[in-house]
Design a protein around this motif. Sequence first.
Motif, PDB file in Angstrom:
ATOM      1  N   SER A 172      24.481  44.021   9.217  1.00 58.12           N
ATOM      2  CA  SER A 172      25.593  44.199   8.514  1.00 58.12           C
ATOM      3  C   SER A 172      24.886  43.397   6.198  1.00 58.12           C
ATOM      4  O   SER A 172      23.726  42.611   6.792  1.00 58.12           O
ATOM      5  N   ASP A 206      42.081  37.769   7.193  1.00 59.46           N
ATOM      6  CA  ASP A 206      42.538  36.318   6.914  1.00 59.46           C
ATOM      7  C   ASP A 206      42.675  36.018   4.935  1.00 59.46           C
ATOM      8  O   ASP A 206      43.066  35.281   4.660  1.00 59.46           O
ATOM      9  N   ARG A 207      41.484  36.988   4.057  1.00 63.53           N
ATOM     10  CA  ARG A 207      41.568  36.411   3.432  1.00 63.53           C
ATOM     11  C   ARG A 207      41.732  37.131   2.399  1.00 63.53           C
ATOM     12  O   ARG A 207      42.391  38.985   2.841  1.00 63.53           O
ATOM     13  N   ASN A 266      35.759  42.915   8.530  1.00 69.19           N
ATOM     14  CA  ASN A 266      35.877  41.736   8.470  1.00 69.19           C
ATOM     15  C   ASN A 266      36.558  40.922   7.521  1.00 69.19           C
ATOM     16  O   ASN A 266      36.587  40.867   6.812  1.00 69.19           O
ATOM     17  N   LYS A 267      37.016  39.408   7.822  1.00 63.91           N
ATOM     18  CA  LYS A 267      37.837  38.514   7.037  1.00 63.91           C
ATOM     19  C   LYS A 267      39.280  39.167   6.911  1.00 63.91           C
ATOM     20  O   LYS A 267      39.244  38.824   5.200  1.00 63.91           O
ATOM     21  N   SER A 311      39.501  39.612  11.661  1.00 64.01           N
ATOM     22  CA  SER A 311      39.240  38.267  11.509  1.00 64.01           C
ATOM     23  C   SER A 311      38.312  37.688  12.704  1.00 64.01           C
ATOM     24  O   SER A 311      38.303  37.348  13.354  1.00 64.01           O
ATOM     25  N   ALA A 312      36.378  38.080  12.420  1.00 64.77           N
ATOM     26  CA  ALA A 312      35.848  37.706  13.168  1.00 64.77           C
ATOM     27  C   ALA A 312      35.698  36.045  13.517  1.00 64.77           C
ATOM     28  O   ALA A 312      36.766  35.904  14.889  1.00 64.77           O
ATOM     29  N   VAL A 313      36.316  34.947  12.999  1.00 60.17           N
ATOM     30  CA  VAL A 313      36.163  33.937  12.864  1.00 60.17           C
ATOM     31  C   VAL A 313      37.271  33.612  13.940  1.00 60.17           C
ATOM     32  O   VAL A 313      38.167  32.758  14.873  1.00 60.17           O
ATOM     33  N   PRO A 335      23.858  39.926   4.312  1.00 54.71           N
ATOM     34  CA  PRO A 335      24.114  38.861   4.693  1.00 54.71           C
ATOM     35  C   PRO A 335      25.754  37.754   4.660  1.00 54.71           C
ATOM     36  O   PRO A 335      26.013  38.283   3.248  1.00 54.71           O
ATOM     37  N   ASP A 336      26.172  37.267   5.268  1.00 53.38           N
ATOM     38  CA  ASP A 336      27.486  36.425   5.047  1.00 53.38           C
ATOM     39  C   ASP A 336      28.779  37.199   5.227  1.00 53.38           C
ATOM     40  O   ASP A 336      30.035  36.718   5.002  1.00 53.38           O
ATOM     41  N   ALA A 337      28.667  38.121   5.547  1.00 54.83           N
ATOM     42  CA  ALA A 337      29.720  39.364   6.096  1.00 54.83           C
ATOM     43  C   ALA A 337      30.500  38.608   7.348  1.00 54.83           C
ATOM     44  O   ALA A 337      31.271  39.025   7.850  1.00 54.83           O
ATOM     45  N   GLY A 338      29.252  38.123   8.002  1.00 55.01           N
ATOM     46  CA  GLY A 338      30.243  37.717   9.475  1.00 55.01           C
ATOM     47  C   GLY A 338      29.427  38.115  10.857  1.00 55.01           C
ATOM     48  O   GLY A 338      29.749  38.120  11.839  1.00 55.01           O
ATOM     49  N   LYS A 339      28.106  38.467  10.777  1.00 60.53           N
ATOM     50  CA  LYS A 339      27.350  39.522  11.685  1.00 60.53           C
ATOM     51  C   LYS A 339      27.007  38.409  12.564  1.00 60.53           C
ATOM     52  O   LYS A 339      27.581  38.704  14.312  1.00 60.53           O
ATOM     53  N   THR A 340      26.838  36.794  13.118  1.00 58.91           N
ATOM     54  CA  THR A 340      26.704  36.293  13.734  1.00 58.91           C
ATOM     55  C   THR A 340      27.558  35.740  14.269  1.00 58.91           C
ATOM     56  O   THR A 340      27.978  35.693  15.210  1.00 58.91           O
ATOM     57  N   THR A 341      29.039  36.022  13.369  1.00 60.68           N
ATOM     58  CA  THR A 341      30.179  35.343  13.945  1.00 60.68           C
ATOM     59  C   THR A 341      30.759  35.814  14.884  1.00 60.68           C
ATOM     60  O   THR A 341      31.256  36.605  16.455  1.00 60.68           O
ATOM     61  N   LYS A 397      20.243  32.922  11.293  1.00 60.30           N
ATOM     62  CA  LYS A 397      20.116  33.834   9.831  1.00 60.30           C
ATOM     63  C   LYS A 397      19.163  32.323   8.590  1.00 60.30           C
ATOM     64  O   LYS A 397      19.232  31.043   8.643  1.00 60.30           O
TER      65      LYS A 397
HETATM   66  P1  G4P Z   1      26.294  36.211   8.234  1.00 58.68           P
HETATM   67  O1  G4P Z   1      25.569  36.731   9.898  1.00 58.68           O
HETATM   68  O2  G4P Z   1      26.575  38.227   8.159  1.00 58.68           O
HETATM   69  O3  G4P Z   1      25.488  35.891   7.610  1.00 58.68           O
HETATM   70  O4  G4P Z   1      27.402  35.964   8.609  1.00 58.68           O
HETATM   71  P2  G4P Z   1      28.307  34.564   9.401  1.00 58.68           P
HETATM   72  O5  G4P Z   1      28.677  35.225  10.535  1.00 58.68           O
HETATM   73  O6  G4P Z   1      27.362  34.006   9.253  1.00 58.68           O
HETATM   74  O7  G4P Z   1      29.285  34.340   8.794  1.00 58.68           O
HETATM   75  C1  G4P Z   1      29.779  33.909   7.409  1.00 58.68           C
HETATM   76  C2  G4P Z   1      30.416  33.403   6.556  1.00 58.68           C
HETATM   77  O8  G4P Z   1      31.585  33.748   7.373  1.00 58.68           O
HETATM   78  C3  G4P Z   1      30.759  31.782   8.073  1.00 58.68           C
HETATM   79  O9  G4P Z   1      31.404  30.604   6.479  1.00 58.68           O
HETATM   80  C4  G4P Z   1      32.175  32.193   8.890  1.00 58.68           C
HETATM   81  O10 G4P Z   1      32.075  31.424   9.114  1.00 58.68           O
HETATM   82  C5  G4P Z   1      32.378  33.081   7.911  1.00 58.68           C
HETATM   83  N1  G4P Z   1      33.161  34.293   8.876  1.00 58.68           N
HETATM   84  C6  G4P Z   1      33.160  34.892   9.406  1.00 58.68           C
HETATM   85  N2  G4P Z   1      33.790  35.754   9.792  1.00 58.68           N
HETATM   86  C7  G4P Z   1      35.113  35.273   9.540  1.00 58.68           C
HETATM   87  C8  G4P Z   1      36.175  35.808   9.165  1.00 58.68           C
HETATM   88  O11 G4P Z   1      37.021  36.560   9.860  1.00 58.68           O
HETATM   89  N3  G4P Z   1      37.137  35.171   7.925  1.00 58.68           N
HETATM   90  C9  G4P Z   1      36.771  34.103   7.158  1.00 58.68           C
HETATM   91  N4  G4P Z   1      37.727  33.811   6.264  1.00 58.68           N
HETATM   92  N5  G4P Z   1      35.415  34.116   6.900  1.00 58.68           N
HETATM   93  C10 G4P Z   1      34.053  34.468   8.192  1.00 58.68           C
HETATM   94  P3  G4P Z   1      30.467  29.776   6.610  1.00 58.68           P
HETATM   95  O12 G4P Z   1      31.135  28.582   5.624  1.00 58.68           O
HETATM   96  O13 G4P Z   1      28.638  30.127   5.601  1.00 58.68           O
HETATM   97  O14 G4P Z   1      29.729  29.163   7.964  1.00 58.68           O
HETATM   98  P4  G4P Z   1      29.781  28.203   8.789  1.00 58.68           P
HETATM   99  O15 G4P Z   1      29.839  26.717   8.267  1.00 58.68           O
HETATM  100  O16 G4P Z   1      31.180  28.784   8.751  1.00 58.68           O
HETATM  101  O17 G4P Z   1      29.358  28.723  10.282  1.00 58.68           O
END
Ligand code: G4P
Length: 527
Positions: free
Chosen positions: A17, A142-143, A139-140, A256-258, A19-25, A47
Amino acid sequence: MSLQQEISKRRTFGIISHPDAGKTTLTEKLLLFGGAINTAGAVKSNKIKQHATSDFMEIEKQRGISVATSVMGFDYKGLKINLLDTPGHQDFAEDTYRTLTAVDSVVMVIDCVKGVETQTEKLMEVCRMRSAPVISFINKLDREGQDPFDLLDEIEQKLEIKVRPLSWPLGMGKSFKGVYSLYTKTLLLFTPSQKKLNLEDAIKFDDINDAGLDRLVGDSYAAQLREDVELIEEVYPPFEVEEYRSGKLAPVFFGSAVNNFGVQELLDCFIDIAPRPLERSLEERVVEPTENKFSGFVFKIHANIDPKHRNRIAFVRVCSGKFMRGSNYHHVRLEKKFRFSNATAFMAQSKETIDEAFPGDIVGLYDTGNLKIGDTLTEGEKGMFKGIPSFSPEIFMEVVNLDAMKTKQLDKGLNQLMDEGVAQLFSYEMGTKKVVGTVGQLQFEVIQHRLKNEYNATCKFVPAKLYKACWFSGKDSKKLNEFIDSKYRHIAKDKDGKLVFMAESKSWLTMVQDSFPEIDFHFTSEF
Ligand code: G4P
């Protein structure tokens, strides 16, 4: 269990992905659903935020941990899944490209707010080069993101791949209600949750005209879903698994991965459709995974954390046969036999010694400097595996030694870091000039730091006015020699001793190409 059965059980894939799209999550949630970990937060994010040295130093400290987390094996519904982590930071793109040579398919995460971003486009180019099957996870949800149909169009246009949604969102952002799976014809209602969700919560709707749907989600959501599904059926042809497996079509999931949402559906469909370990090409022939003799190649080298012991771990993708710890294997480049008595398998949170491994598996071999990226191991066959090219770097710097007493250390350090694939070294044919090329600025900090800490060598980098490193070829050896003679000041050797033309500018390269029409110039080392 027979070799064939072992192969059928395996699925080896990478997640990519921007960066920040949610790969780690997503990685973490897949492990959670796969039962490989039981708490969120267990996957160390390796990362690195934008160009921060302190982050790198932190990563450096964690290197021991990230070895274990860069390959995550787990069992799920009778299958053995190998998930390969790829660095998200664009400066490490080359590492990601190489990791993609070791997988059989890819899951691509896209942020529904930002859509397709630059890094995703570059990574998709590599997937396309390899015809790797790709599943998209948007992903995301919920936004407040972009319209799902617009997102699909964007993927088709920017990533140049046909798409087929296999799930569909009901609303988005604040009004996000859930996802309807077009694959299993089930509806999953959304409740924000960090906890494990069960697919038992999914409600089956073989017919979305069922009035139960209206009762469950309300009339307007139900009507919208019906309208959307009708449009999908009209616009997109039915999903054909073979089209996906040949890399021509990307099935798309929403979630929504998170919030653990849409992840298990993705995983369940993945194990249904993702390819088993595929064949790999040697220079002379194609190697089928079912062949009895072991073969494999090194796609990643990880230096050990302890600078006093320069052991490294070479990550080997098993391509055919059965790998057995303690066996003698033929190292094709060095034309020598080596015995690997220390072999490791990587599980989600640990590494463990293993006695055997099968096609699709990744084995970690402890090495003291004999293996480098691209190396092939076999039971005696001589060809090398193809498909692990170097790409022309984007940034070039000349290495200036700051301590003449430590020249040997500097050379050794540079060579070993290059074997690990941290950057590429070009040694000029004339004189002693050495140029390091990378895709990002961060690597230079990494190299300087590691040279000092691990090899006690100090150097500085001076920008070199270069545009591209071009590998070149030509059918007529006389013309080839004429070209080399005329441009000898601009010719260097890469890590494998291949000659490279170091072009100073785009316009100059064009001029040279015009003057030497018989010579073919390439931006990758494999052509
Ligand atoms: P990456 O590895 O692709 O760089 O991304 P990562 O999973 O670190 O996710 C980047 C940010 O997006 C994180 O927030 C993560 O919590 C958020 N995120 C992942 N999935 C979702 C989702 O489904 N919905 C929303 N709203 N956010 C999501 P962060 O603030 O950068 O880090 P953290 O403090 O939450 O860990």
